[in-house]
Write a protein that holds these residues in place. Structure first.
Motif, PDB file in Angstrom:
ATOM      1  N   PHE A  75      60.020   6.921  61.436  1.00 31.26           N
ATOM      2  CA  PHE A  75      60.336   5.821  62.544  1.00 31.26           C
ATOM      3  C   PHE A  75      61.639   5.680  63.341  1.00 31.26           C
ATOM      4  O   PHE A  75      62.611   5.601  62.556  1.00 31.26           O
ATOM      5  CB  PHE A  75      60.126   4.435  61.841  1.00 31.26           C
ATOM      6  CG  PHE A  75      58.753   3.997  61.272  1.00 31.26           C
ATOM      7  CD1 PHE A  75      57.863   3.402  61.916  1.00 31.26           C
ATOM      8  CD2 PHE A  75      58.117   4.599  59.997  1.00 31.26           C
ATOM      9  CE1 PHE A  75      56.649   3.155  61.636  1.00 31.26           C
ATOM     10  CE2 PHE A  75      56.835   4.504  59.614  1.00 31.26           C
ATOM     11  CZ  PHE A  75      56.094   3.670  60.447  1.00 31.26           C
ATOM     12  N   SER A  76      61.637   5.941  64.617  1.00 32.42           N
ATOM     13  CA  SER A  76      63.010   6.167  65.326  1.00 32.42           C
ATOM     14  C   SER A  76      63.069   4.328  66.018  1.00 32.42           C
ATOM     15  O   SER A  76      62.279   4.112  66.712  1.00 32.42           O
ATOM     16  CB  SER A  76      62.610   7.081  66.418  1.00 32.42           C
ATOM     17  OG  SER A  76      63.657   7.063  67.190  1.00 32.42           O
ATOM     18  N   PHE A  77      64.278   4.129  65.280  1.00 27.66           N
ATOM     19  CA  PHE A  77      64.848   3.092  66.136  1.00 27.66           C
ATOM     20  C   PHE A  77      66.312   3.257  66.625  1.00 27.66           C
ATOM     21  O   PHE A  77      67.032   2.358  66.979  1.00 27.66           O
ATOM     22  CB  PHE A  77      65.434   2.022  64.719  1.00 27.66           C
ATOM     23  CG  PHE A  77      64.295   1.580  63.843  1.00 27.66           C
ATOM     24  CD1 PHE A  77      63.433   0.471  64.199  1.00 27.66           C
ATOM     25  CD2 PHE A  77      63.874   2.604  62.770  1.00 27.66           C
ATOM     26  CE1 PHE A  77      62.456   0.249  63.159  1.00 27.66           C
ATOM     27  CE2 PHE A  77      62.826   2.223  61.755  1.00 27.66           C
ATOM     28  CZ  PHE A  77      62.259   0.969  61.900  1.00 27.66           C
TER      29      PHE A  77
ATOM     30  N   PRO B  91      62.236   8.136  57.525  1.00 28.67           N
ATOM     31  CA  PRO B  91      63.200   8.793  56.704  1.00 28.67           C
ATOM     32  C   PRO B  91      64.262   9.730  57.312  1.00 28.67           C
ATOM     33  O   PRO B  91      63.521  10.261  58.381  1.00 28.67           O
ATOM     34  CB  PRO B  91      62.625   9.339  55.694  1.00 28.67           C
ATOM     35  CG  PRO B  91      61.119   9.594  56.332  1.00 28.67           C
ATOM     36  CD  PRO B  91      60.958   8.656  57.221  1.00 28.67           C
ATOM     37  N   ASN B  92      65.398   9.923  57.006  1.00 35.13           N
ATOM     38  CA  ASN B  92      66.198  11.060  57.616  1.00 35.13           C
ATOM     39  C   ASN B  92      66.038  12.404  57.039  1.00 35.13           C
ATOM     40  O   ASN B  92      67.041  13.301  57.426  1.00 35.13           O
ATOM     41  CB  ASN B  92      67.678  10.652  57.772  1.00 35.13           C
ATOM     42  CG  ASN B  92      68.299  10.167  56.329  1.00 35.13           C
ATOM     43  OD1 ASN B  92      67.578  10.656  55.138  1.00 35.13           O
ATOM     44  ND2 ASN B  92      69.085   9.391  56.353  1.00 35.13           N
TER      45      ASN B  92
ATOM     46  N   LEU C 262      53.926  16.184  62.241  1.00 35.35           N
ATOM     47  CA  LEU C 262      54.968  15.037  61.531  1.00 35.35           C
ATOM     48  C   LEU C 262      54.529  14.217  63.176  1.00 35.35           C
ATOM     49  O   LEU C 262      54.642  14.481  64.013  1.00 35.35           O
ATOM     50  CB  LEU C 262      56.268  15.771  61.890  1.00 35.35           C
ATOM     51  CG  LEU C 262      57.381  14.679  61.755  1.00 35.35           C
ATOM     52  CD1 LEU C 262      57.227  14.204  60.088  1.00 35.35           C
ATOM     53  CD2 LEU C 262      58.927  15.369  62.095  1.00 35.35           C
ATOM     54  N   GLU C 263      54.557  12.964  62.645  1.00 34.97           N
ATOM     55  CA  GLU C 263      54.297  11.899  63.632  1.00 34.97           C
ATOM     56  C   GLU C 263      55.635  11.018  63.654  1.00 34.97           C
ATOM     57  O   GLU C 263      56.105  10.575  62.581  1.00 34.97           O
ATOM     58  CB  GLU C 263      53.246  10.853  63.260  1.00 34.97           C
ATOM     59  CG  GLU C 263      51.917  11.558  62.910  1.00 34.97           C
ATOM     60  CD  GLU C 263      50.926  10.548  62.493  1.00 34.97           C
ATOM     61  OE1 GLU C 263      49.619  11.231  62.402  1.00 34.97           O
ATOM     62  OE2 GLU C 263      50.797   9.475  61.953  1.00 34.97           O
ATOM     63  N   VAL C 264      56.057  10.928  64.967  1.00 33.94           N
ATOM     64  CA  VAL C 264      57.245  10.082  64.962  1.00 33.94           C
ATOM     65  C   VAL C 264      56.972   8.803  65.925  1.00 33.94           C
ATOM     66  O   VAL C 264      56.491   8.946  67.050  1.00 33.94           O
ATOM     67  CB  VAL C 264      58.373  10.841  65.878  1.00 33.94           C
ATOM     68  CG1 VAL C 264      59.618  10.016  66.203  1.00 33.94           C
ATOM     69  CG2 VAL C 264      58.903  12.210  65.168  1.00 33.94           C
ATOM     70  N   VAL C 265      56.986   7.652  65.205  1.00 33.85           N
ATOM     71  CA  VAL C 265      56.856   6.298  66.129  1.00 33.85           C
ATOM     72  C   VAL C 265      58.298   5.814  66.768  1.00 33.85           C
ATOM     73  O   VAL C 265      59.072   5.622  65.883  1.00 33.85           O
ATOM     74  CB  VAL C 265      56.219   5.266  65.061  1.00 33.85           C
ATOM     75  CG1 VAL C 265      56.084   3.853  65.805  1.00 33.85           C
ATOM     76  CG2 VAL C 265      54.948   5.667  64.304  1.00 33.85           C
ATOM     77  N   ASP C 266      58.122   5.636  67.883  1.00 34.46           N
ATOM     78  CA  ASP C 266      59.352   5.775  68.572  1.00 34.46           C
ATOM     79  C   ASP C 266      59.369   4.096  69.040  1.00 34.46           C
ATOM     80  O   ASP C 266      58.572   3.760  69.892  1.00 34.46           O
ATOM     81  CB  ASP C 266      59.860   6.514  69.808  1.00 34.46           C
ATOM     82  CG  ASP C 266      61.007   6.355  70.314  1.00 34.46           C
ATOM     83  OD1 ASP C 266      61.734   5.605  69.874  1.00 34.46           O
ATOM     84  OD2 ASP C 266      61.256   6.858  71.492  1.00 34.46           O
TER      85      ASP C 266
ATOM     86  N   TYR D 299      55.872   4.392  71.044  1.00 33.02           N
ATOM     87  CA  TYR D 299      55.298   5.493  71.442  1.00 33.02           C
ATOM     88  C   TYR D 299      55.102   6.423  70.245  1.00 33.02           C
ATOM     89  O   TYR D 299      56.103   6.333  69.369  1.00 33.02           O
ATOM     90  CB  TYR D 299      56.080   6.193  72.555  1.00 33.02           C
ATOM     91  CG  TYR D 299      56.234   5.312  73.903  1.00 33.02           C
ATOM     92  CD1 TYR D 299      55.576   5.315  74.892  1.00 33.02           C
ATOM     93  CD2 TYR D 299      57.471   4.488  73.826  1.00 33.02           C
ATOM     94  CE1 TYR D 299      55.615   4.682  75.809  1.00 33.02           C
ATOM     95  CE2 TYR D 299      57.577   3.602  74.938  1.00 33.02           C
ATOM     96  CZ  TYR D 299      56.359   3.459  75.932  1.00 33.02           C
ATOM     97  OH  TYR D 299      56.925   2.934  77.144  1.00 33.02           O
ATOM     98  N   LEU D 300      53.958   7.195  70.189  1.00 31.84           N
ATOM     99  CA  LEU D 300      53.899   8.249  69.161  1.00 31.84           C
ATOM    100  C   LEU D 300      53.883   9.546  69.712  1.00 31.84           C
ATOM    101  O   LEU D 300      53.268   9.825  70.770  1.00 31.84           O
ATOM    102  CB  LEU D 300      52.434   8.051  68.615  1.00 31.84           C
ATOM    103  CG  LEU D 300      51.893   8.924  67.572  1.00 31.84           C
ATOM    104  CD1 LEU D 300      52.512   8.686  66.084  1.00 31.84           C
ATOM    105  CD2 LEU D 300      50.442   8.915  67.193  1.00 31.84           C
TER     106      LEU D 300
END
Length: 520
Positions: free
Chosen positions: A315-317, A444-445, A494-498, A505-506
């Motif tokens: 999850f990108s914040f 997570p990082n 790897l899925e990144v939810v921005d 955006y995925l």
């Protein structure tokens, strides 16, 4: 002696049913100079505060979370709350009673509707022969100033040194002189003000002094981060407690923002932390498929695939800004898929609740999960709104990631305990490998991408015809050829939810996590 000037001329307001605040922070626009705020005194130095809380979308929500956590299960201030807020003693302290009142007003699961107004400029100047510090805020007039405010000052970084007693004196404070105790664990200072009278273009001039002149330099270090500091190191917030009414038009935005901010805090609390250091991975170095928009136009097939996906989700914040307050994530599930989402979410919440208990993550994580459940709950009688469907889906993906992270951690503990069959320990197979991600990527990082280790001697493990013949040729003729290697032969993405001010955006990054090994 040091002086802080608070100049009220224009700002964005933070309001809720019984709790309001005017956030003091720089707005976009020209850099503030001494000419912007002319002074009658000689300025020996001046600087603009570059810290801009608007770039952290959860700034206000984080403050409310800190206030909420200040109350213990018995309804009284928790241990450490007084020192955290610079309160010297609970006995006879007006700040202590105000802190308790504010903390109780934020203790519910539903955050009140908030709006934010920004000042047009912030200026810190060191004036006069004695180097008096003057902090000026330009804010618009507001009817909230007719209420009695609490002034909260947040440290950008923890103060260093020993105990420092500081007295704030001003006709705008009630009582006029208030002493705070700054310790190593102090993160905020809480002062009680009085309601404005007449013209709301009010100027607060607060004198700040220590008991001993020898402590003056320590005080300056705290306020501006040392003699070489160029930024104001404290961020102020005005909080108002009282019946002020709410703006129901922003209720969707408020609940959405509160949910995402709570999710960010929850993931930070509950995800396992890897103590090992490694070089961060640059975000742009990973290949990605074209990003997909998560919104009302998302198809059932796409949503069903994401619900059933076993891929790790990040999850990108990182790109949040002040405009994030208007983020309106919405999804539209078919009735059948919505029922599946409900069932999966209920099952996963129960699973994570058990994980939190078994791993002794802490009571705070349990409380945050409870608030996330409430913020993403479907109405019992009315059809679920697009916003609640969106929050339920995002929560499910987050909890799936948490569950997988703890499965990996438990697998690592089992591996360290020793293989169940030592004879097979060196055969080609998967081993866990945790790598660091760029901090900008999100939570997570770190991620477990696995790797393949072991022998490819006969009989060849999961080998193709080339590997089988190559191994036979080398063993029979002892030739100098490359032997088959144990390598990944199948991967997961790897899925990144921005999450940003424009929407959700995925981004799918293929072939990241090794899931099967073979000899090649």
């Amino acid at each position: 002696m040091l002086c802080l000037d608070f100049f009220y001329c224009g700002a964005l307001m933070l309001c809720c049913t019984r709790l309001c605040g005017a956030l003091l922070m720089p707005a976009h626009g020209p850099t503030v100079t001494e000419d912007t705020f002319p002074s009658t005194e000689t300025s020996s130095a001046s600087t603009v505060a570059h810290h801009d809380p608007r770039n952290a979308a959860c700034f206000v929500d984080d403050i409310f979370a800190v206030l909420r956590d200040a109350v213990g299960s018995d309804g009284e201030l928790a241990n450490g709350s007084l020192s955290q807020f610079g309160i010297c003693t609970a006995s006879g302290s007006s700040s202590g009673s105000v802190l308790l009142e504010l903390a109780k007003e934020t203790s519910g699961n539903q955050r009140h509707g908030l709006e934010a107004l920004h000042p047009t400029g912030v200026l810190l100047a060191e004036e006069g022969e004695r180097g008096t510090l003057v902090l000026t805020f330009d804010l618009p007039p507001s009817p909230l100033l007719k209420l009695s405010p609490a002034l909260l000052l947040e440290f950008e970084s923890p103060p260093t040194g020993g105990i420092l007693d500081v007295t704030f004196t001003s006709q705008s404070l009630h009582p006029h002189a208030q002493t705070v105790c700054i310790l190593g664990e102090t993160r905020y200072l809480l002062l009680t003000g009085k309601a404005a009278e007449g013209n709301l273009h009010q100027k607060w001039r607060i004198s700040v002094e220590t008991k001993s002149p020898d402590m003056s330099q320590s005080l300056k270090d705290i306020l501006i981060g040392g003699t070489s500091g160029s930024n104001i190191s404290m961020v102020p917030l005005l909080l108002f407690s009282g019946e002020t009414g709410t703006d129901t038009s922003s209720s969707l935005t408020s609940s959405q923002t509160s949910f995402l901010c709570e999710l960010k805090r929850f993931l930070g609390d509950v995800l396992p932390q890897d103590p090992r250091e490694s070089s961060p991975l640059l975000r742009d170095s990973l290949q990605s498929l074209p990003p997909l928009t998560l919104g009302l136009s998302s198809s059932d097939a796409m949503l069903a695939g994401l619900i059933n996906s076993s891929s790790i989700t990040i999850f990108s914040f990182s790109s949040w800004s002040s405009v994030f307050q208007v983020h309106r994530g919405e999804l539209t599930f078919s009735p059948a898929l919505l029922d599946e989402l409900k069932q999966r979410l209920e099952h996963t919440v129960g699973k994570i609740t058990e994980v939190i208990r078994e791993e002794q993550v802490g009571q705070r994580a349990t409380e945050r999960l409870g608030r996330l459940k409430d913020l993403s709950a479907f109405p019992l009688k009315e059809p679920a709104s697009g916003g609640s469907q969106y929050r339920a889906f995002i929560l499910l993906k987050a909890l799936q990631t948490v569950a997988r992270a703890y499965e990996v951690q438990r697998g690592l503990r089992a591996t360290r305990a020793g293989p169940s069959n030592p004879a097979r320990a060196n055969i080609c197979g998967l081993r866990s490998l945790t790598v660091s991600l760029d901090k900008r990527l999100g939570l997570p990082n770190t991620v477990n991408i696995n790797n393949c280790h072991g022998s490819c001697a006969f009989p060849v493990t999961n080998g193709n015809n080339h590997a089988v013949l190559l191994n036979f040729h080398i063993e029979s003729e002892s030739v100098d050829e490359r032997a088959p290697c144990c390598v990944p032969v199948a991967y997961e993405a790897l899925e990144v939810v921005d999450l940003n001010e424009h929407g959700t955006y995925l981004s799918i990054k293929p072939d990241v996590v090794a899931r099967e090994c073979g000899c090649r």
